[in-house]
Motif scaffolding. Sequence first.
Motif: not given
Length: 127
Positions: A60-63, A66-70, A89-98, A105-108
């Motif tokens: 899931y973290w890899l998906e 890719h979504a964050i990058r896009d 607003l879009r930036l807030k949604q991206i930061n929520d995904k982050i 994802c793995p800590p590193p």
Amino acid sequence: MTNDKPEYNDLIGDIVKEYAKTGGMDNLPGMGKPLSEEYLSGDVFQNFQRIAKEQGYKPYWLELQHAIRDDLNKLNADIQAGKKKDSELRLKQINDKIFKYNQQCPPPMQKGSVRLESIEAAISRWT
């Protein structure tokens, strides 16, 4: 003296047994053939990862990555084109995904949130 322990209930085992009773295990590919040496070497998790990768499974973290990058690329393209409406607003949604990404994802591989001023640098980190 009575045994007050509840009876052990193996739900997955029960499902597999029922499936086998109805003939679901009769014609499996590779049935009756010995396992290859590679399946018996290494640890269970490494074997799982290899088989999952061969079958096209993505964590899931890899998906999310890719979504964050896009999303970052789309937002940057819109900002460059002068379409700044709803960019906060879009930036807030991206930061929520982050945030979700960092939980999975793995800590590193964890990354910080993004600001509009640093969106191009963030794109290079997420590519």
